[in-house]
Design a protein around this motif. Sequence first.
Motif, PDB file in Angstrom:
ATOM      1  N   LEU A  63       0.849  -1.189   0.000  1.00 16.78           N
ATOM      2  CA  LEU A  63       0.000   0.000   0.000  1.00 16.78           C
ATOM      3  C   LEU A  63       0.882   1.234   0.000  1.00 16.78           C
ATOM      4  CD1 LEU A  63      -2.542  -1.191   2.717  1.00 16.78           C
ATOM      5  CD2 LEU A  63      -2.805  -1.296   0.229  1.00 16.78           C
ATOM      6  N   GLN A  64       0.423   2.259  -0.699  1.00 14.31           N
ATOM      7  CA  GLN A  64       1.215   3.482  -0.813  1.00 14.31           C
ATOM      8  C   GLN A  64       0.300   4.692  -0.667  1.00 14.31           C
ATOM      9  OE1 GLN A  64       3.847   3.291  -4.188  1.00 14.31           O
ATOM     10  NE2 GLN A  64       3.823   5.507  -4.415  1.00 14.31           N
ATOM     11  N   ASP A  65       0.696   5.614   0.196  1.00 14.42           N
ATOM     12  CA  ASP A  65      -0.052   6.862   0.356  1.00 14.42           C
ATOM     13  C   ASP A  65       0.159   7.750  -0.864  1.00 14.42           C
ATOM     14  OD1 ASP A  65      -1.212   6.624   3.007  1.00 14.42           O
ATOM     15  OD2 ASP A  65       0.842   6.707   3.764  1.00 14.42           O
ATOM     16  N   THR A  66      -0.914   8.391  -1.309  1.00 16.36           N
ATOM     17  CA  THR A  66      -0.828   9.419  -2.345  1.00 16.36           C
ATOM     18  C   THR A  66      -1.596  10.635  -1.842  1.00 16.36           C
ATOM     19  OG1 THR A  66      -2.836   8.870  -3.582  1.00 16.36           O
ATOM     20  CG2 THR A  66      -0.844   7.608  -4.132  1.00 16.36           C
ATOM     21  N   ASP A  67      -1.610  11.692  -2.629  1.00 20.45           N
ATOM     22  CA  ASP A  67      -2.311  12.905  -2.199  1.00 20.45           C
ATOM     23  C   ASP A  67      -3.812  12.708  -2.061  1.00 20.45           C
ATOM     24  OD1 ASP A  67       0.061  14.311  -2.096  1.00 20.45           O
ATOM     25  OD2 ASP A  67      -0.169  15.162  -4.099  1.00 20.45           O
ATOM     26  N   SER A  68      -4.397  11.896  -2.945  1.00 18.65           N
ATOM     27  CA  SER A  68      -5.858  11.841  -2.995  1.00 18.65           C
ATOM     28  C   SER A  68      -6.479  10.507  -2.595  1.00 18.65           C
ATOM     29  CB  SER A  68      -6.323  12.194  -4.409  1.00 18.65           C
ATOM     30  OG  SER A  68      -5.751  11.297  -5.337  1.00 18.65           O
ATOM     31  N   ALA A  69      -5.699   9.441  -2.561  1.00 19.67           N
ATOM     32  CA  ALA A  69      -6.253   8.121  -2.253  1.00 19.67           C
ATOM     33  C   ALA A  69      -5.130   7.179  -1.850  1.00 19.67           C
ATOM     34  CB  ALA A  69      -6.981   7.555  -3.474  1.00 19.67           C
ATOM     35  N   LEU A  70      -5.494   6.113  -1.175  1.00 23.84           N
ATOM     36  CA  LEU A  70      -4.519   5.073  -0.899  1.00 23.84           C
ATOM     37  C   LEU A  70      -4.369   4.249  -2.171  1.00 23.84           C
ATOM     38  CD1 LEU A  70      -2.765   3.853   1.384  1.00 23.84           C
ATOM     39  CD2 LEU A  70      -4.604   2.200   1.738  1.00 23.84           C
ATOM     40  N   LEU A  71      -3.130   3.963  -2.558  1.00 27.14           N
ATOM     41  CA  LEU A  71      -2.855   3.155  -3.734  1.00 27.14           C
ATOM     42  C   LEU A  71      -2.576   1.726  -3.298  1.00 27.14           C
ATOM     43  CD1 LEU A  71      -2.262   2.865  -6.802  1.00 27.14           C
ATOM     44  CD2 LEU A  71       0.133   3.382  -6.240  1.00 27.14           C
ATOM     45  N   LEU A  72      -3.375   0.802  -3.804  1.00 27.20           N
ATOM     46  CA  LEU A  72      -3.109  -0.616  -3.631  1.00 27.20           C
ATOM     47  C   LEU A  72      -2.143  -0.970  -4.755  1.00 27.20           C
ATOM     48  CD1 LEU A  72      -5.812  -3.414  -3.203  1.00 27.20           C
ATOM     49  CD2 LEU A  72      -3.489  -3.745  -4.038  1.00 27.20           C
ATOM     50  N   ASP A  73      -0.865  -0.938  -4.443  1.00 24.77           N
ATOM     51  CA  ASP A  73       0.183  -1.032  -5.457  1.00 24.77           C
ATOM     52  C   ASP A  73       0.433  -2.454  -5.935  1.00 24.77           C
ATOM     53  OD1 ASP A  73       2.195   0.249  -7.059  1.00 24.77           O
ATOM     54  OD2 ASP A  73       3.694  -0.586  -5.705  1.00 24.77           O
ATOM     55  N   ASN A  74       0.265  -3.439  -5.058  1.00 26.88           N
ATOM     56  CA  ASN A  74       0.491  -4.821  -5.457  1.00 26.88           C
ATOM     57  C   ASN A  74      -0.161  -5.732  -4.431  1.00 26.88           C
ATOM     58  OD1 ASN A  74       1.435  -7.225  -6.564  1.00 26.88           O
ATOM     59  ND2 ASN A  74       3.590  -6.690  -6.417  1.00 26.88           N
ATOM     60  N   LEU A  75      -0.702  -6.827  -4.918  1.00 23.09           N
ATOM     61  CA  LEU A  75      -1.322  -7.834  -4.070  1.00 23.09           C
ATOM     62  C   LEU A  75      -1.112  -9.173  -4.762  1.00 23.09           C
ATOM     63  CD1 LEU A  75      -4.913  -7.760  -2.621  1.00 23.09           C
ATOM     64  CD2 LEU A  75      -4.082  -9.737  -3.856  1.00 23.09           C
ATOM     65  N   ALA A  76      -0.620 -10.156  -4.027  1.00 21.28           N
ATOM     66  CA  ALA A  76      -0.446 -11.486  -4.601  1.00 21.28           C
ATOM     67  C   ALA A  76      -0.610 -12.537  -3.513  1.00 21.28           C
ATOM     68  CB  ALA A  76       0.924 -11.630  -5.261  1.00 21.28           C
ATOM     69  N   VAL A  77      -1.163 -13.672  -3.924  1.00 25.53           N
ATOM     70  CA  VAL A  77      -1.348 -14.821  -3.043  1.00 25.53           C
ATOM     71  C   VAL A  77      -0.593 -15.985  -3.661  1.00 25.53           C
ATOM     72  CG1 VAL A  77      -3.055 -16.429  -2.091  1.00 25.53           C
ATOM     73  CG2 VAL A  77      -3.590 -13.984  -2.223  1.00 25.53           C
ATOM     74  N   ALA A  78       0.083 -16.745  -2.819  1.00 21.55           N
ATOM     75  CA  ALA A  78       0.802 -17.925  -3.300  1.00 21.55           C
ATOM     76  C   ALA A  78      -0.175 -18.844  -4.016  1.00 21.55           C
ATOM     77  CB  ALA A  78       1.452 -18.647  -2.123  1.00 21.55           C
ATOM     78  N   PRO A  79       0.203 -19.368  -5.175  1.00 19.75           N
ATOM     79  CA  PRO A  79      -0.719 -20.216  -5.933  1.00 19.75           C
ATOM     80  C   PRO A  79      -1.325 -21.366  -5.119  1.00 19.75           C
ATOM     81  CG  PRO A  79       1.119 -19.626  -7.305  1.00 19.75           C
ATOM     82  CD  PRO A  79       1.439 -19.114  -5.920  1.00 19.75           C
ATOM     83  N   GLN A  80      -0.551 -21.980  -4.245  1.00 24.30           N
ATOM     84  CA  GLN A  80      -1.087 -23.092  -3.456  1.00 24.30           C
ATOM     85  C   GLN A  80      -2.118 -22.637  -2.425  1.00 24.30           C
ATOM     86  OE1 GLN A  80       2.066 -22.028  -3.328  1.00 24.30           O
ATOM     87  NE2 GLN A  80       2.786 -21.911  -1.221  1.00 24.30           N
ATOM     88  N   ALA A  81      -2.177 -21.321  -2.148  1.00 26.43           N
ATOM     89  CA  ALA A  81      -3.149 -20.795  -1.177  1.00 26.43           C
ATOM     90  C   ALA A  81      -4.305 -20.072  -1.861  1.00 26.43           C
ATOM     91  CB  ALA A  81      -2.429 -19.862  -0.197  1.00 26.43           C
ATOM     92  N   GLN A  82      -4.308 -20.038  -3.190  1.00 24.89           N
ATOM     93  CA  GLN A  82      -5.392 -19.361  -3.896  1.00 24.89           C
ATOM     94  C   GLN A  82      -6.682 -20.153  -3.744  1.00 24.89           C
ATOM     95  OE1 GLN A  82      -3.947 -18.549  -7.865  1.00 24.89           O
ATOM     96  NE2 GLN A  82      -2.449 -17.086  -7.091  1.00 24.89           N
ATOM     97  N   GLY A  83      -7.789 -19.431  -3.735  1.00 21.44           N
ATOM     98  CA  GLY A  83      -9.091 -20.064  -3.570  1.00 21.44           C
ATOM     99  C   GLY A  83      -9.521 -20.201  -2.121  1.00 21.44           C
TER     100      GLY A  83
END
Length: 146
Positions: A63-83
Amino acid sequence: MLRPATPNDVAAIEAIVEAAYSPYIERIGRKPGPMLEDYGRRVEGGGVHVLDNDGQIQGFIILQDTDSALLLDNLAVAPQAQGLGLGRVLMDFAERQAIDAGYSAIRLYTNEAMTENLALYTRRGYVETHRAEEQGLRRVYMGKPL
């Protein structure tokens, strides 16, 4: 379960990135943006959280702060934990963080070839705001009012 990342988590984060984003290389024609990041530097800079299940990192979010909104910059889940709903846990966390920080919106971007992500974000209430080509990557920007 969800905690700030430490330098000891970098190798696990990099392994998740490799596993989660490698399938997109052929579709995009090159490595996606998240595969080009320096995660050691990102962890040092803060804003990186990991999903830790008994010492095993199963996902992360940046997560990254910006002037106008929080930016969800990257999100990932390990393939074996997906679902298992971990992506939902991470997205809920991001939205709570944005609200707690006083933002009225959260933003994110994804590659236009990652159609699964576009559908997921749309189901969660995100709306496309614009598209741009940056560093040779075609990105779709989305936002959600909170």
